[in-house]
Each structure stands twice: as C-alpha cells, then as structure tokens.
Write a protein that holds these residues in place. Structure first.
Motif, PDB file in Angstrom:
ATOM      1  N   THR A 125       0.808  -1.223   0.000  1.00  0.00           N
ATOM      2  CA  THR A 125       0.000   0.000   0.000  1.00  0.00           C
ATOM      3  C   THR A 125       0.839   1.269   0.000  1.00  0.00           C
ATOM      4  N   ALA A 126       2.159   1.157  -0.017  1.00  0.00           N
ATOM      5  CA  ALA A 126       3.021   2.337  -0.002  1.00  0.00           C
ATOM      6  C   ALA A 126       2.890   3.114  -1.309  1.00  0.00           C
ATOM      7  N   SER A 127       3.099   4.417  -1.243  1.00  0.00           N
ATOM      8  CA  SER A 127       2.959   5.263  -2.429  1.00  0.00           C
ATOM      9  C   SER A 127       3.979   4.894  -3.503  1.00  0.00           C
ATOM     10  N   SER A 128       5.178   4.549  -3.101  1.00  0.00           N
ATOM     11  CA  SER A 128       6.205   4.118  -4.050  1.00  0.00           C
ATOM     12  C   SER A 128       6.731   2.753  -3.607  1.00  0.00           C
ATOM     13  N   THR A 129       6.449   1.738  -4.398  1.00  0.00           N
ATOM     14  CA  THR A 129       6.839   0.376  -4.050  1.00  0.00           C
ATOM     15  C   THR A 129       7.839  -0.172  -5.063  1.00  0.00           C
ATOM     16  N   LYS A 130       8.594  -1.152  -4.616  1.00  0.00           N
ATOM     17  CA  LYS A 130       9.516  -1.859  -5.488  1.00  0.00           C
ATOM     18  C   LYS A 130       9.143  -3.333  -5.503  1.00  0.00           C
ATOM     19  N   LEU A 131       9.433  -3.972  -6.631  1.00  0.00           N
ATOM     20  CA  LEU A 131       9.110  -5.382  -6.781  1.00  0.00           C
ATOM     21  C   LEU A 131      10.252  -6.235  -6.245  1.00  0.00           C
ATOM     22  N   ASN A 132       9.941  -7.024  -5.228  1.00  0.00           N
ATOM     23  CA  ASN A 132      10.919  -7.950  -4.668  1.00  0.00           C
ATOM     24  C   ASN A 132      10.618  -9.336  -5.224  1.00  0.00           C
ATOM     25  N   VAL A 133      11.434  -9.805  -6.145  1.00  0.00           N
ATOM     26  CA  VAL A 133      11.207 -11.087  -6.808  1.00  0.00           C
ATOM     27  C   VAL A 133      11.687 -12.223  -5.915  1.00  0.00           C
ATOM     28  N   THR A 134      10.787 -13.151  -5.618  1.00  0.00           N
ATOM     29  CA  THR A 134      11.163 -14.303  -4.786  1.00  0.00           C
ATOM     30  C   THR A 134      11.535 -15.515  -5.633  1.00  0.00           C
ATOM     31  N   SER A 135      10.876 -15.683  -6.791  1.00  0.00           N
ATOM     32  CA  SER A 135      11.201 -16.819  -7.652  1.00  0.00           C
ATOM     33  C   SER A 135      10.614 -16.621  -9.038  1.00  0.00           C
ATOM     34  N   CYS A 136      11.179 -17.326  -9.998  1.00  0.00           N
ATOM     35  CA  CYS A 136      10.674 -17.352 -11.371  1.00  0.00           C
ATOM     36  C   CYS A 136      10.644 -18.805 -11.845  1.00  0.00           C
ATOM     37  N   SER A 137       9.731 -19.120 -12.702  1.00  0.00           N
ATOM     38  CA  SER A 137       9.651 -20.469 -13.250  1.00  0.00           C
ATOM     39  C   SER A 137      10.774 -20.670 -14.268  1.00  0.00           C
ATOM     40  N   ASN A 138      10.944 -21.894 -14.702  1.00  0.00           N
ATOM     41  CA  ASN A 138      11.953 -22.188 -15.723  1.00  0.00           C
ATOM     42  C   ASN A 138      11.576 -21.529 -17.046  1.00  0.00           C
ATOM     43  N   VAL A 139      12.580 -21.024 -17.750  1.00  0.00           N
ATOM     44  CA  VAL A 139      12.343 -20.408 -19.055  1.00  0.00           C
ATOM     45  C   VAL A 139      11.960 -21.489 -20.055  1.00  0.00           C
ATOM     46  N   THR A 140      10.785 -21.330 -20.653  1.00  0.00           N
ATOM     47  CA  THR A 140      10.257 -22.338 -21.569  1.00  0.00           C
ATOM     48  C   THR A 140       9.589 -21.663 -22.752  1.00  0.00           C
ATOM     49  N   THR A 141       9.874 -22.137 -23.947  1.00  0.00           N
ATOM     50  CA  THR A 141       9.169 -21.625 -25.115  1.00  0.00           C
ATOM     51  C   THR A 141       7.737 -22.152 -25.103  1.00  0.00           C
ATOM     52  N   MET A 142       6.831 -21.382 -25.648  1.00  0.00           N
ATOM     53  CA  MET A 142       5.407 -21.738 -25.659  1.00  0.00           C
ATOM     54  C   MET A 142       4.911 -21.975 -24.228  1.00  0.00           C
ATOM     55  N   TYR A 143       5.235 -21.035 -23.335  1.00  0.00           N
ATOM     56  CA  TYR A 143       4.923 -21.196 -21.911  1.00  0.00           C
ATOM     57  C   TYR A 143       3.431 -21.027 -21.651  1.00  0.00           C
ATOM     58  N   HIS A 144       2.874 -21.889 -20.750  1.00  0.00           N
ATOM     59  CA  HIS A 144       1.468 -21.799 -20.358  1.00  0.00           C
ATOM     60  C   HIS A 144       1.377 -21.198 -18.958  1.00  0.00           C
ATOM     61  N   PHE A 145       0.718 -20.068 -18.845  1.00  0.00           N
ATOM     62  CA  PHE A 145       0.636 -19.319 -17.590  1.00  0.00           C
ATOM     63  C   PHE A 145      -0.596 -19.779 -16.809  1.00  0.00           C
ATOM     64  N   ASN A 146      -0.418 -20.773 -15.924  1.00  0.00           N
ATOM     65  CA  ASN A 146      -1.542 -21.322 -15.162  1.00  0.00           C
ATOM     66  C   ASN A 146      -1.514 -20.742 -13.750  1.00  0.00           C
ATOM     67  N   ILE A 147      -2.091 -19.565 -13.597  1.00  0.00           N
ATOM     68  CA  ILE A 147      -2.079 -18.887 -12.303  1.00  0.00           C
ATOM     69  C   ILE A 147      -2.984 -19.590 -11.303  1.00  0.00           C
ATOM     70  N   SER A 148      -4.070 -20.195 -11.775  1.00  0.00           N
ATOM     71  CA  SER A 148      -4.992 -20.885 -10.869  1.00  0.00           C
ATOM     72  C   SER A 148      -4.306 -22.053 -10.178  1.00  0.00           C
ATOM     73  N   GLU A 149      -3.547 -22.810 -10.944  1.00  0.00           N
ATOM     74  CA  GLU A 149      -2.826 -23.952 -10.365  1.00  0.00           C
ATOM     75  C   GLU A 149      -1.765 -23.481  -9.381  1.00  0.00           C
ATOM     76  N   GLN A 150      -1.082 -22.406  -9.717  1.00  0.00           N
ATOM     77  CA  GLN A 150      -0.029 -21.886  -8.851  1.00  0.00           C
ATOM     78  C   GLN A 150      -0.584 -21.393  -7.522  1.00  0.00           C
ATOM     79  N   ILE A 151      -1.655 -20.614  -7.578  1.00  0.00           N
ATOM     80  CA  ILE A 151      -2.245 -20.080  -6.341  1.00  0.00           C
ATOM     81  C   ILE A 151      -2.875 -21.191  -5.516  1.00  0.00           C
TER      82      ILE A 151
END
Length: 325
Positions: A125-151
């Motif tokens: 909720t801060a006026s100026s925020t920064k993105l703190n990245v905790t993890s990224c998935s493996n780099v894959t061509t034709m990637y399927h973004f399944n946010i429902s499964e992840q959450i």
C-alpha cells in the motif's frame, strides 16, 4: 566503403536487441521484471476472505485467529460491527502478513517465456513500491501461464490450508489468461522470425558496406528488413489487443476478491520502439536501392553512349550506306 549502409545496419542491430529483450525480459529474478506482459496484484485477496467470514460469524474462527495478532484479538468484542471495524484496521496495517499467512505471493507477473512472483517493498500500500522477486519459473518456449494452479498450490501449503473455493476464485480469470497464453505461442514464433531476419540483415548490411551501389545487396537487405518489420508489427498488434482484453476480463471477475491486473506498458513501449526502428531501416534500404538503381542506369547509359571516334564514324557510314540502298 558504402557509408549509407551504416545507418540501416545500426537500425537492425537496435531492433534486434530490443526484440531479444522482449523475449527474455524476466527470464531470471530481477532481470527487467518491470517489463512483464501482465502483472497480477493479489496483495488484498486476504481482505475478502476475512470480510466474508466475519459477515457470516460474529466469532472469529480458528483460521482467522491465526492471522490476527494477540493484541488485536483482545480488542474484538462480540458484535459483528465491532469485529469488522477491528479487522479492517488490522488489514490496513498489515496487508503483507495476510498474504503471507494465506500462502500466496503479493504479485505474479507473466513474461513471454516464464512467470515470476514476489512481494512489494516496503509494502503493497506504499505510495512508491519496489518489486521484490522471490522466484521465477523455468524459461520455456510456448509457456502456459496457469495462475490458478499456482495459487491453489500455495494456498494449500499456507498456514490456513485453503483452496480456491475458499477465496471464491473465478474460473474466468484463468480463461482470460488461457487466451493470452495461446496468443503468446504465436507471438513467440513471430518474434523469432523478426529476430532471425534482423540478425541476417545485420550480416548482409555489413557486406553492403564494402559493395558500393550494389542493387542486389540492397534489395536483399530490404527484403530481410521487410520480413522482420512485418513479423514484429504483427506481434506488437496481437499483444496490444490480447493484453487489453485479458486485463479487462481479469479485472471484471477478479476485483471482487482482491485480484487486480495491470498491462505491461513498458513491454509495449519496448516492442513498438523495435517496430518503429525497423520501419526506418526498411525506408533506408528502400532509398539505398533506388539510388543504386539510378547509378546503375546512368552508368549503363554512359557506357552505351561511349566509344572511340572510329567506332562512331563506322556506325554512321554503315547507316548512311543502308540508307542509299
């Protein structure tokens, strides 16, 4: 050296680099994270859960008590109004803790070939925020973004051990991302064509530097840059349209549970700048080809009109003789 070939060569290099960045942005934690295709803000999902449970029960459940500190619990009285007021204050003060206890991250970003997740610094909720990245998935061509499964996976491993039904997760959110994922598959092929054509044109442009006024080299470079331009243009048009539709769909069904989608404006700027530069490169090779053709025609005319006095006199005598016959 053919200096006019230098400008389109530099243009092809810039477009090549920008297109590569479109593909590989976010490929590792912290690398151009702000250049995502779409970002989901899930930092307020916990608010909807607490509000719904408080509305249905005047006494906080054991699950709710696990995310309310002991000092706040002592202040909660038996009426729904007072419980809601205290909980709302807690939510406003410690949104970060809510998301952490649920098990989900505060944001999720979709890139061309992977997904990243993390938290906001110092808080959501801060006026100026920064993105703190905790993890990224493996780099894959034709990637399927399944946010429902992840959450769903993160909710089950969180402190409350919830599932998607507990937070009333709409299936339409994933439907919107599925459409975007299908478009990204086509986009990857288009970017690959645009990058490959731009890369080859860099090599042929370098050759053109040492071949002054070659029409064939100019035409070949023009063809390659045209291919790259139209591939990048098509990709940019598709991502602009599909991205907007996906964001609208996610916000339509997700805002009610605290999910907010944002389109990647920086990604759009990157891809459209690459298109613009490649268009200038096409124009430069068009001018170079026209000039080379004009020079070639002039040289041919001069060659035909040239010759020794004896050759011209002989031709004139032969023409005169044929005229008397």
């Amino acid at each position: 050296m053919h200096i006019p070939a230098l400008f389109p060569m530099l243009g092809a290099i810039v477009a090549f680099v920008l297109s590569m960045l479109c593909l590989f942005a976010g490929s590792k934690p912290g690398f151009m994270e702000e250049y995502s295709v779409i970002m989901l803000n899930t930092s307020t999902v916990g608010e909807s859960i607490i509000s719904a449970r408080v509305a249905s029960d005047s006494t906080p459940s054991s699950a709710l008590r696990s995310i309310i500190d002991s000092d706040a619990q002592n202040k909660i009285v038996s009426t729904n109004v007072e419980v809601s007021r205290d909980l709302n204050g807690i939510i406003g003060d410690d949104a970060n803790k809510l998301a952490s206890d649920l098990g989900i991250k505060q944001w999720y970003s979709m890139h061309m070939m992977d997904m990243c997740e993390g938290t906001y610094t110092p808080n959501a909720t801060a006026s100026s925020t920064k993105l703190n990245v905790t993890s990224c998935s493996n780099v894959t061509t034709m990637y399927h973004f399944n946010i429902s499964e992840q959450i769903s996976k993160e909710l089950q491993t969180g402190k409350l051990h919830l599932d998607l039904s507990d937070i009333h997760w709409p299936s339409d959110i994933q439907n919107g991302l599925n459409d975007l994922g299908t478009a990204l598959n086509a986009l990857f092929a288009l970017y690959a064509i645009g990058i490959a054509a731009a890369g080859v044109s860099i090599i042929t442009a370098f050759i053109a530097l040492f071949l002054h006024g070659s029409r064939f080299v100019s035409f070949g470079n023009w063809s390659l840059t045209c291919l790259s331009f139209f591939a990048l243009l098509t990709a940019s048009l598709i991502i602009t349209i599909v991205q907007l539709k996906a964001v609208d769909l996610i916000n339509k069904y997700g805002n009610s549970i605290g999910v907010y989608a944002y389109k990647g404006n920086k990604f759009l700027i990157l891809t459209w700048v690459a298109v613009g530069i490649m268009l200038l490169t096409v124009a430069a090779w068009s001018v170079d080809y026209c000039l080379a053709r004009k020079i070639k025609n002039r040289e041919y005319t001069e060659k035909v009109g040239s010759g020794s006095w004896w050759q011209r006199r002989k031709k004139s005598d032969e023409a005169s003789l044929r005229g008397h016959v």
